[in-house]
Design a protein around this motif. Structure first.
Motif, PDB file in Angstrom:
ATOM      1  N   TYR A 137      -2.508   1.731   3.448  1.00 29.64           N
ATOM      2  CA  TYR A 137      -3.104   0.991   2.330  1.00 29.64           C
ATOM      3  C   TYR A 137      -4.405   0.297   2.718  1.00 29.64           C
ATOM      4  O   TYR A 137      -4.659   0.013   3.890  1.00 29.64           O
ATOM      5  N   THR A 138      -5.216   0.034   1.698  1.00 25.83           N
ATOM      6  CA  THR A 138      -6.339  -0.890   1.783  1.00 25.83           C
ATOM      7  C   THR A 138      -6.299  -1.743   0.529  1.00 25.83           C
ATOM      8  O   THR A 138      -6.316  -1.209  -0.589  1.00 25.83           O
ATOM      9  N   VAL A 186     -15.405   4.095   0.515  1.00 27.90           N
ATOM     10  CA  VAL A 186     -15.279   4.338   1.957  1.00 27.90           C
ATOM     11  C   VAL A 186     -13.819   4.226   2.407  1.00 27.90           C
ATOM     12  O   VAL A 186     -13.384   4.948   3.313  1.00 27.90           O
ATOM     13  N   ALA A 187     -13.055   3.338   1.759  1.00 28.76           N
ATOM     14  CA  ALA A 187     -11.631   3.212   2.109  1.00 28.76           C
ATOM     15  C   ALA A 187     -10.862   4.476   1.728  1.00 28.76           C
ATOM     16  O   ALA A 187      -9.928   4.891   2.436  1.00 28.76           O
ATOM     17  N   LEU A 188     -11.250   5.104   0.617  1.00 31.31           N
ATOM     18  CA  LEU A 188     -10.611   6.356   0.200  1.00 31.31           C
ATOM     19  C   LEU A 188     -11.070   7.531   1.066  1.00 31.31           C
ATOM     20  O   LEU A 188     -10.295   8.443   1.340  1.00 31.31           O
ATOM     21  N   SER A 189     -12.315   7.492   1.500  1.00 30.89           N
ATOM     22  CA  SER A 189     -12.857   8.589   2.310  1.00 30.89           C
ATOM     23  C   SER A 189     -12.370   8.537   3.746  1.00 30.89           C
ATOM     24  O   SER A 189     -12.184   9.580   4.388  1.00 30.89           O
ATOM     25  N   HIS A 190     -12.164   7.322   4.270  1.00 27.71           N
ATOM     26  CA  HIS A 190     -11.833   7.161   5.690  1.00 27.71           C
ATOM     27  C   HIS A 190     -10.644   6.206   5.876  1.00 27.71           C
ATOM     28  O   HIS A 190     -10.785   5.129   6.450  1.00 27.71           O
ATOM     29  N   PRO A 191      -9.471   6.599   5.398  1.00 33.30           N
ATOM     30  CA  PRO A 191      -8.303   5.723   5.545  1.00 33.30           C
ATOM     31  C   PRO A 191      -7.963   5.437   6.994  1.00 33.30           C
ATOM     32  O   PRO A 191      -7.373   4.391   7.304  1.00 33.30           O
ATOM     33  N   GLU A 192      -8.342   6.343   7.897  1.00 36.66           N
ATOM     34  CA  GLU A 192      -8.045   6.120   9.312  1.00 36.66           C
ATOM     35  C   GLU A 192      -8.782   4.891   9.849  1.00 36.66           C
ATOM     36  O   GLU A 192      -8.340   4.267  10.821  1.00 36.66           O
TER      37      GLU A 192
END
Length: 296
Positions: A137-138, A186-192
């Motif tokens: 999650y973010t 960016v949170a959706l693109s790079h969850p890692e």
């Protein structure tokens, strides 16, 4: 030839301010597939014209949930201004778990962890449910949207240089919707990178009197702030037939702002350069950008 699966990202609230801007920021990313959630075929047309896939999703119609979530890897959850957001969020999250969604970006609200402002606390309860369910999650907690000074509740917030708000002389923390949407993207693109993060998003603490001074200087015409009683807001919402379980909470928080009893109402943060690599929009920047709209 690679058989690597491209992550599919579902954007709820796709026709709203944050959802639509998030899509705009994701469009240049060729490593993901965007899916816009809409409530009707008519709402799908603008996305189809841009080559964006759509699904029908109605938070209140659970029969639409699993079909919309099929094959989705990541989701942006944006709910409306109703107490039903609690039930709606649980239902869509339960469906997302069954569908195999991995990462959830949730658009929440202002507030410190110990907030007692009701509708902010509701969002924090949803955050905890996301965590309990085991998603990556973010959590996004934006402060007051700068766009609210363009219009609020479907009405212009400033008329002929007169600024109206319900908070007396309170200092609020402000954020541009575009900054919030870029963080979501960016949170959706790079969850890692962004998994497990709670991002409070507010970058300029300004009173409405200070805002009037800024506008006068930038627009070149006089602006002044005339505070309204929160009771005016309450009556407007009643007259408009708004969902009062939610709007009663908003009324209460306007009263608390005005009384100066919301801890951290003017909290600001320095996290945006680290998250998206740029400085946040400040209120003066926002006024300059929308100068023509504020002119009269």
């Amino acid at each position: 030839m690679s058989n690597t699966k491209v992550p599919k990202i579902l954007i709820t609230g796709a026709t709203g301010q944050v959802g639509s801007k998030t899509i705009d920021f994701l469009l240049s990313n060729t490593d993901i597939e965007i899916v816009a959630a809409v409530r009707s075929p008519e709402k799908a047309a603008p996305f189809t014209e841009k080559g964006i896939a759509t699904v029908i999703l109605d938070f209140d119609d659970e029969s639409t949930h699993l079909p919309a979530l099929k094959g989705i890897d990541r989701i942006l959850i944006v709910t409306g201004y109703t107490v039903d957001m609690l039930r709606q969020s649980k239902a869509i999250l339960d469906g997302a778990k069954r569908a195999g969604v991995q990462h959830v970006v949730h658009l929440g609200a202002c507030g410190r962890d110990d907030t007692t402002v009701a509708h902010w606390a509701w969002h924090q309860l949803i955050e905890r449910y996301i965590e309990w369910a085991g998603f990556s999650y973010t959590h996004l907690r934006p402060e007051t949207f700068m766009q609210n000074i363009l219009s609020y509740g479907g009405n212009k917030a400033i008329e002929n240089g007169i600024i109206h708000a319900y908070v007396e002389g309170a200092r609020l923390s402000w954020v541009d919707v575009e900054d919030v949407a870029q963080v979501a993207a960016v949170a959706l693109s790079h969850p890692e990178i962004h998994a497990g993060k709670i991002y409070r998003l507010g970058y300029d603490a300004v009173t409405f009197n200070e805002m009037a001074v800024l506008m006068t200087s930038i627009v070149g015409k006089p602006f002044r702030y005339e505070p309204l009683s929160p009771d005016v807001f309450l009556q407007n919402m009643i007259n408009a037939g708004a969902e009062m379980a939610y709007m009663g909470c908003v009324y209460d928080h306007w009263k608390r702002y005005a009384a100066g009893t919301i801890p951290g109402a003017d909290d600001t943060f320095d996290n945006l350069p680290e998250i998206i690599g740029k400085q946040p929009v400040k209120l003066a920047d926002f006024i300059k950008k929308h100068k023509a709209e504020f002119d009269y």
